[in-house]
Design a protein around this motif. Structure first.
Motif, PDB file in Angstrom:
ATOM      1  N   ARG A 153       0.830  -1.214   0.000  1.00 26.75           N
ATOM      2  CA  ARG A 153       0.000   0.000   0.000  1.00 26.75           C
ATOM      3  C   ARG A 153       0.861   1.259   0.000  1.00 26.75           C
ATOM      4  N   MET A 154       2.076   1.147   0.530  1.00 31.16           N
ATOM      5  CA  MET A 154       2.980   2.308   0.532  1.00 31.16           C
ATOM      6  C   MET A 154       3.687   2.464  -0.811  1.00 31.16           C
ATOM      7  N   GLY A 155       3.497   1.490  -1.688  1.00 35.52           N
ATOM      8  CA  GLY A 155       4.075   1.607  -3.027  1.00 35.52           C
ATOM      9  C   GLY A 155       5.280   0.699  -3.261  1.00 35.52           C
ATOM     10  N   LEU A 156       5.643  -0.137  -2.274  1.00 36.70           N
ATOM     11  CA  LEU A 156       6.782  -1.040  -2.489  1.00 36.70           C
ATOM     12  C   LEU A 156       6.321  -2.276  -3.268  1.00 36.70           C
ATOM     13  N   GLU A 157       7.286  -2.891  -3.938  1.00 41.81           N
ATOM     14  CA  GLU A 157       6.978  -4.089  -4.712  1.00 41.81           C
ATOM     15  C   GLU A 157       7.676  -5.286  -4.083  1.00 41.81           C
ATOM     16  N   THR A 158       7.242  -6.483  -4.525  1.00 42.88           N
ATOM     17  CA  THR A 158       7.788  -7.715  -3.945  1.00 42.88           C
ATOM     18  C   THR A 158       9.316  -7.721  -3.918  1.00 42.88           C
ATOM     19  N   GLY A 159       9.936  -7.233  -4.984  1.00 43.26           N
ATOM     20  CA  GLY A 159      11.400  -7.278  -5.052  1.00 43.26           C
ATOM     21  C   GLY A 159      12.098  -6.288  -4.128  1.00 43.26           C
ATOM     22  N   ASP A 160      11.355  -5.411  -3.499  1.00 41.72           N
ATOM     23  CA  ASP A 160      11.980  -4.373  -2.658  1.00 41.72           C
ATOM     24  C   ASP A 160      12.348  -4.849  -1.253  1.00 41.72           C
ATOM     25  N   PHE A 161      11.778  -5.974  -0.829  1.00 41.43           N
ATOM     26  CA  PHE A 161      12.004  -6.404   0.565  1.00 41.43           C
ATOM     27  C   PHE A 161      11.962  -7.928   0.673  1.00 41.43           C
ATOM     28  N   LYS A 162      12.473  -8.440   1.779  1.00 41.38           N
ATOM     29  CA  LYS A 162      12.414  -9.880   2.064  1.00 41.38           C
ATOM     30  C   LYS A 162      12.110 -10.069   3.543  1.00 41.38           C
ATOM     31  N   VAL A 163      11.248 -11.039   3.831  1.00 45.26           N
ATOM     32  CA  VAL A 163      10.975 -11.381   5.226  1.00 45.26           C
ATOM     33  C   VAL A 163      11.786 -12.642   5.539  1.00 45.26           C
ATOM     34  N   ARG A 164      12.735 -12.510   6.467  1.00 42.66           N
ATOM     35  CA  ARG A 164      13.600 -13.628   6.833  1.00 42.66           C
ATOM     36  C   ARG A 164      12.970 -14.335   8.030  1.00 42.66           C
ATOM     37  N   VAL A 165      12.757 -15.640   7.908  1.00 38.04           N
ATOM     38  CA  VAL A 165      12.061 -16.349   8.983  1.00 38.04           C
ATOM     39  C   VAL A 165      12.888 -17.505   9.514  1.00 38.04           C
ATOM     40  N   SER A 166      12.686 -17.769  10.786  1.00 28.73           N
ATOM     41  CA  SER A 166      13.277 -18.946  11.408  1.00 28.73           C
ATOM     42  C   SER A 166      12.365 -19.370  12.550  1.00 28.73           C
ATOM     43  N   SER A 167      12.853 -20.281  13.378  1.00 27.52           N
ATOM     44  CA  SER A 167      12.045 -20.720  14.512  1.00 27.52           C
ATOM     45  C   SER A 167      12.962 -21.005  15.692  1.00 27.52           C
ATOM     46  N   ARG A 168      12.623 -20.435  16.817  1.00 25.38           N
ATOM     47  CA  ARG A 168      13.425 -20.720  18.018  1.00 25.38           C
ATOM     48  C   ARG A 168      13.246 -22.171  18.449  1.00 25.38           C
ATOM     49  N   LYS A 169      12.034 -22.704  18.179  1.00 25.41           N
ATOM     50  CA  LYS A 169      11.782 -24.096  18.531  1.00 25.41           C
ATOM     51  C   LYS A 169      12.743 -24.992  17.734  1.00 25.41           C
ATOM     52  N   TYR A 170      12.859 -24.676  16.447  1.00 25.89           N
ATOM     53  CA  TYR A 170      13.735 -25.451  15.567  1.00 25.89           C
ATOM     54  C   TYR A 170      15.195 -25.286  16.000  1.00 25.89           C
ATOM     55  N   LEU A 171      15.577 -24.074  16.321  1.00 28.35           N
ATOM     56  CA  LEU A 171      16.950 -23.810  16.756  1.00 28.35           C
ATOM     57  C   LEU A 171      17.247 -24.568  18.052  1.00 28.35           C
ATOM     58  N   SER A 172      16.278 -24.603  18.949  1.00 32.61           N
ATOM     59  CA  SER A 172      16.426 -25.353  20.199  1.00 32.61           C
ATOM     60  C   SER A 172      16.657 -26.822  19.914  1.00 32.61           C
ATOM     61  N   GLN A 173      15.847 -27.334  18.973  1.00 34.50           N
ATOM     62  CA  GLN A 173      15.955 -28.735  18.573  1.00 34.50           C
ATOM     63  C   GLN A 173      17.372 -29.018  18.063  1.00 34.50           C
ATOM     64  N   LEU A 174      17.889 -28.134  17.240  1.00 37.70           N
ATOM     65  CA  LEU A 174      19.239 -28.325  16.677  1.00 37.70           C
ATOM     66  C   LEU A 174      20.306 -28.227  17.763  1.00 37.70           C
TER      67      LEU A 174
END
Ligand code: HAM
Length: 412
Positions: A153-174
């Motif tokens: 809505r602010m005018g940005l496009e898909t290529g302008d940003f990235k959402v980086r995801v992880s999981s603390r549960k997964y990290l704990s498991q590792l």
């Protein structure tokens, strides 16, 4: 001669002149529209809280950044650094009455005594989206999806940003698989969150001071190279649902996303500009234990905070120009004091019809009036001189097309 006082806003605090407000409104409008579109209910709360509610676990950066003071009755109070403890307090208070899951949103002014860097001030506004009462990954998808909607809505496009995801549960498991016992995990999280902000050597020393062996430290760093989330059912579900929701191309798995707040328990995420020039645009995650920590009953929760500072810098860089000022404003002026009342009546009548009118406050020559009407984003101009009053009629000029339409001057 006495010296003139010259006051500045305290370092890191912000003034918003009208041009700054235009940016702020653009950002806030997108926040509100995206929150509404996803069915979040607005709420608000006090900026001042008891220090005890906001005081943090050792190691959390935000703990050292809280502005706090004693009031005249010696209550230990603080300015909120984030909204989440306040939200938890409010929900805990009405936990029996609320019908869960709840989806709440707010734009909260927050204060942190930060080391000032690009994108970090000591005062910021933070859009918050939180869902309490759902342990479904769909809740993560809803908050991330709404934040991406706001960016669009602010005018940005898909290529302008990235959402980086992880999981603390997964990290704990590792970590556990590498032989690092769960009681060490909270400090490992906080230490690893400092990666990129401090040298790995110092982080390793922090981990050793916390009781980890050198082998544990090596194993911890090796985990940071994990590239696959195949062994994390919740991350697999998140990516699958993001595909259905239509934003999977904005998500990337990144094991090094940990977050600096210790209340997160599951999926965590941070959004960055694609070029990686700025600090995080927004960040959040799942925090299933926060309510119990402040005396409420256990309830699953997920949410995010999206600040106004970084995104405004990104929008300025991409679009340059300040957003257009108010649209469709009519400027109304008069030549001598004898036409003042007629001008005021025109303003009154246009306003009562829903129009936006900027009424000039003193008589002026036509040249000066029309010079001013050419600036400041006006759409129409009405200038009333003695002849117009005598004729009972003035002209409304469309400043873009130069077309003129007659406009009646009422007698009373
Ligand atoms: P946070 O990562 O500390 O999370 O802040 C969220 C966002 O607020 C950041 O990504 C950034 O956009 C903005 N922000 C934070 N500090 C500053 C600052 N000093 N100057 C400018 N912008 C800043 C939280 O606060 C969590 N309470 C978010 C959350 C809500 N988690 C669950 N629900």
């Amino acid at each position: 001669m006495a010296e003139k006082n010259s006051f500045e806003a305290p370092r890191g605090m912000r003034d918003f002149y009208p041009a700054d407000m235009a940016w702020r409104n653009k950002v806030f409008d997108a926040f509100r529209a995206a929150g509404e579109a996803a069915g979040f209910q607005p709420y608000d709360a006090c900026v001042v809280e008891s220090y005890e509610l906001l005081a943090r676990k050792a190691g959390e950066e935000v703990g050292e950044q809280i502005y706090h003071f004693q009031d005249k009755s010696e209550r230990h109070l603080a300015l909120r650094a984030e909204m989440t403890p306040t939200l938890a307090r409010m929900v805990a208070k009405r936990q029996k009455e609320l019908s869960f899951p709840i989806k709440w949103t707010t734009i909260a002014q927050c204060f942190r005594y930060e080391r000032m860097t690009k994108g970090r001030k000591r005062e910021h506004y933070q859009w918050n989206l939180d869902i309490l009462g759902s342990d479904s990954v769909l809740a993560e998808v809803e908050v991330i999806g709404a934040a991406i909607d706001a960016l669009k809505r602010m005018g940005l496009e898909t290529g302008d940003f990235k959402v980086r995801v992880s999981s603390r549960k997964y990290l704990s498991q590792l970590l556990e698989k590498s032989g690092i016992a769960p009681e060490f995990h909270p400090q490992v999280f906080l230490a690893l969150d400092k990666r990129g902000k401090m040298p790995d050597g110092e982080i390793a020393a922090m981990l050793r001071d916390g009781g980890l062996s050198q082998a544990d430290v090596d194993a911890t760093f090796a985990i940071m190279d994990v590239k696959s989330y195949e062994d994390s059912p919740e991350l697999k579900e998140l990516f699958a649902l993001a595909e259905v929701a239509g934003f999977a191309d904005s998500l990337v798995f990144d094991i090094s996303v940990i977050r600096g707040l210790s209340y997160y328990t599951g999926i965590v995420f941070e959004c960055f500009d694609a070029k990686g020039e700025f600090r995080a645009i927004f960040g959040g995650g799942r925090y299933d234990n926060l309510l119990t920590a402040i005396g409420g009953d256990k309830i699953p929760a997920v949410g995010l905070g999206f600040g106004d500072v970084v995104i405004t810098e990104i929008l300025k860089e991409k679009f340059g120009e300040a957003p257009a000022a108010q649209k469709d404003v009519t400027i109304v002026g008069f030549m001598t004091d004898a036409e003042r009342d007629a001008a005021l009546k025109v303003a009154r009548s246009l306003r009562s019809g829903g129009g936006r009118v900027d009424l000039m406050l003193s008589a002026q020559k036509p040249k000066k009036f029309f010079a001013r009407s050419g600036q400041g984003g006006y759409a129409f101009a009405v200038f009333i001189g003695p002849d117009d009053v005598a004729a009972g009629c003035a002209k409304m000029k469309n400043l873009a097309t130069r077309e003129e339409t007659p406009i009646c001057l009422t007698k009373n």
